[in-house]
Scaffold this motif. Sequence first.
Motif, PDB file in Angstrom:
ATOM      1  N   ARG A 174       0.836  -1.209   0.000  1.00 21.39           N
ATOM      2  CA  ARG A 174       0.000   0.000   0.000  1.00 21.39           C
ATOM      3  C   ARG A 174       0.862   1.247   0.000  1.00 21.39           C
ATOM      4  N   VAL A 175       0.278   2.326  -0.518  1.00 18.55           N
ATOM      5  CA  VAL A 175       0.937   3.628  -0.514  1.00 18.55           C
ATOM      6  C   VAL A 175      -0.119   4.679  -0.187  1.00 18.55           C
ATOM      7  N   LYS A 176       0.282   5.703   0.559  1.00 18.55           N
ATOM      8  CA  LYS A 176      -0.612   6.822   0.856  1.00 18.55           C
ATOM      9  C   LYS A 176      -0.449   7.861  -0.248  1.00 18.55           C
ATOM     10  N   LEU A 177      -1.555   8.261  -0.843  1.00 19.15           N
ATOM     11  CA  LEU A 177      -1.578   9.314  -1.851  1.00 19.15           C
ATOM     12  C   LEU A 177      -2.452  10.439  -1.342  1.00 19.15           C
ATOM     13  N   THR A 178      -2.258  11.627  -1.880  1.00 14.54           N
ATOM     14  CA  THR A 178      -3.132  12.747  -1.546  1.00 14.54           C
ATOM     15  C   THR A 178      -3.735  13.320  -2.818  1.00 14.54           C
ATOM     16  N   ALA A 179      -4.942  13.785  -2.676  1.00 12.31           N
ATOM     17  CA  ALA A 179      -5.644  14.501  -3.743  1.00 12.31           C
ATOM     18  C   ALA A 179      -6.223  15.726  -3.051  1.00 12.31           C
ATOM     19  N   GLY A 180      -5.475  16.847  -3.105  1.00 11.16           N
ATOM     20  CA  GLY A 180      -5.859  18.009  -2.315  1.00 11.16           C
ATOM     21  C   GLY A 180      -5.763  17.643  -0.852  1.00 11.16           C
ATOM     22  N   MET A 181      -6.847  17.859  -0.098  1.00  8.48           N
ATOM     23  CA  MET A 181      -6.839  17.535   1.331  1.00  8.48           C
ATOM     24  C   MET A 181      -7.255  16.089   1.605  1.00  8.48           C
ATOM     25  N   HIS A 182      -7.562  15.329   0.580  1.00 11.78           N
ATOM     26  CA  HIS A 182      -8.044  13.960   0.732  1.00 11.78           C
ATOM     27  C   HIS A 182      -6.881  12.972   0.698  1.00 11.78           C
ATOM     28  N   VAL A 183      -6.913  12.002   1.613  1.00  9.22           N
ATOM     29  CA  VAL A 183      -5.885  10.958   1.674  1.00  9.22           C
ATOM     30  C   VAL A 183      -6.468   9.666   1.121  1.00  9.22           C
ATOM     31  N   ILE A 184      -5.692   9.025   0.263  1.00  3.80           N
ATOM     32  CA  ILE A 184      -6.094   7.771  -0.369  1.00  3.80           C
ATOM     33  C   ILE A 184      -5.151   6.671   0.107  1.00  3.80           C
ATOM     34  N   ASP A 185      -5.715   5.582   0.573  1.00  2.00           N
ATOM     35  CA  ASP A 185      -4.946   4.397   0.938  1.00  2.00           C
ATOM     36  C   ASP A 185      -5.032   3.463  -0.267  1.00  2.00           C
ATOM     37  N   ALA A 186      -3.974   3.431  -1.080  1.00  2.89           N
ATOM     38  CA  ALA A 186      -4.022   2.698  -2.347  1.00  2.89           C
ATOM     39  C   ALA A 186      -3.178   1.429  -2.304  1.00  2.89           C
ATOM     40  N   GLN A 187      -3.792   0.338  -2.717  1.00  2.00           N
ATOM     41  CA  GLN A 187      -3.018  -0.870  -2.960  1.00  2.00           C
ATOM     42  C   GLN A 187      -2.254  -0.655  -4.254  1.00  2.00           C
ATOM     43  N   VAL A 188      -1.048  -1.196  -4.337  1.00  4.60           N
ATOM     44  CA  VAL A 188      -0.194  -0.996  -5.506  1.00  4.60           C
ATOM     45  C   VAL A 188      -0.115  -2.290  -6.313  1.00  4.60           C
ATOM     46  N   ALA A 189      -0.580  -2.233  -7.551  1.00  3.05           N
ATOM     47  CA  ALA A 189      -0.480  -3.351  -8.490  1.00  3.05           C
ATOM     48  C   ALA A 189       0.666  -3.025  -9.437  1.00  3.05           C
ATOM     49  N   ALA A 190       1.815  -3.679  -9.232  1.00  2.77           N
ATOM     50  CA  ALA A 190       3.017  -3.328  -9.986  1.00  2.77           C
ATOM     51  C   ALA A 190       3.526  -4.443 -10.896  1.00  2.77           C
TER      52      ALA A 190
END
Length: 159
Positions: free
Chosen positions: A42-58
């Motif tokens: 997983r990686v934490k991403l931001t979109a403005g003030m929003h935090v996204i907990d994203a699984q990484v498919a690599a």
Amino acid sequence: MPAARGHFRFPHNRRMKKSPALLALLLAAAAFAQEPQMNLPRVKLTAGMHVIDAQVAATNEQRMTGLMHRQEMPQHEGMLFVFDYPSQQCFWMKNTLLPLAVAFVADDGTIVNIEEMKPQSLDSHCSMKPVRYVLEMNKGWFAKKGIAAGARLGGPVFR
């Protein structure tokens, strides 16, 4: 190994008739292949003030499975597809049960375009230019947050 007229061929030319136990084992393996991916990095991403907990498919296998077979996904979670180099990326929804929104993202985190996708559809949704990253979220997530093409995502993966 290839099957030959109702028998499975094993090494040393030994043959074994199909048995209920073997059939059950093969069916269990097929069912396992339809399990959703839940334990990717997983990686934490931001979109403005929003935090996204994203699984990484690599890897190829992770990207091919993506969010298939998922029954639900929390609103703050998504899946980030990471490719080796930028190219036009196209996604479809075969075996994907959730309605999703897909953002095609440039190396610097800038969203190139966003598409809404219908579950279990073979309709193709493509990036408008070559990208290395694709972020899938629940359908409507980007619109509800006021995030559109041109917005920039933040996170350790973007240069």
